[in-house]
Enzyme design. Sequence first.
Site, PDB file in Angstrom:
ATOM      1  N   ARG A   1       8.606 -25.699  -8.797  1.00 42.94           N
ATOM      2  CA  ARG A   1       9.189 -25.633  -7.761  1.00 42.94           C
ATOM      3  C   ARG A   1       9.511 -24.049  -8.341  1.00 42.94           C
ATOM      4  NH1 ARG A   1      14.430 -26.149  -4.687  1.00 42.94           N
ATOM      5  NH2 ARG A   1      14.620 -25.056  -2.866  1.00 42.94           N
ATOM      6  N   LEU A   2       9.215 -23.133  -7.343  1.00 40.05           N
ATOM      7  CA  LEU A   2      10.434 -21.736  -7.384  1.00 40.05           C
ATOM      8  C   LEU A   2      11.255 -21.794  -6.587  1.00 40.05           C
ATOM      9  CD1 LEU A   2      10.222 -18.654  -9.157  1.00 40.05           C
ATOM     10  CD2 LEU A   2       8.734 -18.299  -7.639  1.00 40.05           C
TER      11      LEU A   2
ATOM     12  N   LEU B   1       5.739  -3.964  -5.040  1.00 40.54           N
ATOM     13  CA  LEU B   1       5.346  -3.487  -6.071  1.00 40.54           C
ATOM     14  C   LEU B   1       5.069  -1.338  -5.405  1.00 40.54           C
ATOM     15  CD1 LEU B   1       2.668  -6.106  -6.715  1.00 40.54           C
ATOM     16  CD2 LEU B   1       4.802  -5.371  -8.461  1.00 40.54           C
TER      17      LEU B   1
ATOM     18  N   ARG C   1     -10.300  -5.812 -14.131  1.00 40.01           N
ATOM     19  CA  ARG C   1     -10.505  -4.632 -14.725  1.00 40.01           C
ATOM     20  C   ARG C   1      -8.209  -3.754 -13.506  1.00 40.01           C
ATOM     21  NH1 ARG C   1     -14.642  -0.596 -12.901  1.00 40.01           N
ATOM     22  NH2 ARG C   1     -16.513  -1.261 -14.857  1.00 40.01           N
TER      23      ARG C   1
END
Length: 561
Positions: free
Chosen positions: A49-50, A256, A340
């Site tokens: 679990r998160l 991000l 990559r």
Amino acid sequence: MCGIWALFGSDECLSVQCLSAMKIAHRGPDAFRFENVNGFTNCCFGFHRLAVVDQLYGMQPIRVKKFPYLWLCYNGEIYNFKQLQKQFGFEYQTLVDGEVILHLYNRGGIEQTASMLDGVFAFILLDTANRKVFLARDTYGVRPLFKVLTDDGFLGVCSEAKGLINLKHSTSLCLKVEPFLPGHYEVLDLKPSGKVASVELVKFHSYKDEPLHAACDTVETLPSGFDLETVKSNIRILFENAVRKRLMAHRRIGCLLSGGLDSSLVAAVLLKLMKEINISYPLQTFAIGMENSPDLLAARKVAAHIGSEHHEVIFNSEEGIQAIEEVIFSLETYDITTVRASIGMYLVSKYIRKKTDSVVIFSGEGSDELTQGYIYFHKAPSPEEAAEESERLLKELYLFDVLRADRTTAAHGLELRVPFLDHRFTSYYLSLPAELRIPKNGIEKHLLRQSFEDSNLLPKEILWRPKEAFSDGIASVKKSWFSILQDYIDQQVDDLLLEKAAEKYPFNPPKTKESYYYRQIFEKHYSGQSNWLPHYWMPRWVKATDPSARTLKHYKSTTQE
């Protein structure tokens, strides 16, 4: 985000088998539970679990008093669980968004359940009263799911393949592990022995179709017609709605930020909405690159414009090269461009986990596929063929960009959110005439850029910044990341090995030293599983020998002006 794992009909000792469940512990660092199914001694669930929603009652498998015969293990977020509660009068016993799956199933069966969920999910639902097991995965496969099913009915299910490859079963020396297809559900009969038999595999949603759950969305019917102003307005409304619904979290939200169009738009809209609902903490944005890379410089501009708390992660070629093996192990693929691009994302995720308290991470994945963002779309023979290619890329997202985004963040216990893959947003965008969606005036994603031109969300030079592949943008203009990798790998792989590559690896044989190097590492961890990747990612309509955008003629002409 979490890790789910389940076995049905195991003929080996469960306490030994459950060691495999620990292979995905990174997906849920907050808690772990292993539970046997009452009445079926050889069936069990494992859950890592998160805790993002309902810190108190969020452990799984989820069971509620009202439906004692239902067991649910799921990984994902259901964004419309409150709207569904209002529409159908469901009485929830927890604050867990996934509880709605039990109520929907009880009300209308598995097809309605899968079709009405607005969100990202992979789930295992067990109905002991009717002796059924159901597996399902969201439209684009944003949440991962793998399964193994033997001829005699032993079933293993897991968020990642690494949780299944070491399972033991008496009738099989080598178990066939395969990804579960996105946008599908499977119905299996559960026998008294605990073994299963597959009844049907059903595709419940095609991305061009408006999803069934649109009926209870917070955005009502949009104006129809394809005049440009209406289309631009609808794109803005639906994209903002896609970001808004993904704000559902009890943990800190971050984003991000590469400085490209996609992540910049996500960050700008996210910050605007966080202010509107008075989220008390500043938005943390994260960029990664080598010293003075194009992405770092562009992300800096965006962060200054929107006013985020910006973090830069600077890495050198040695750190990137050292991470290759860990990255391939996390990814479970040997695809060249995926590896990559994953190295930067893996390293930035590692930084977020260690140095900040942001856990729910927004990202721009899916936009290139949906809005024709790859540079090779300039070479499409016709708008119709470009539209077909866009759909093909979306269909394969779970093998490439979505796989990369999930595994690199999940490896560090972070939860990824991708608003560009919102069902309503994508179905609307794909319904637009093909000629509206193609690159124009030498610029890809022209329609998306146009739609936000007057919004002042981003600086003009970012809104109209040409496409830069993530794996290229993190390096300097003088020397691409792929060139750095190739120079290093050239010393690691002997010419003779490459000559004999097709003999050693007849499926998807490596054609370059770089692909040979990745394949060797993949085989070390996942021997004989090369068919998880049906083909390498490569651009269409151009004579490309490398997947990097920097090798294409169009890229050279735009960067040399």
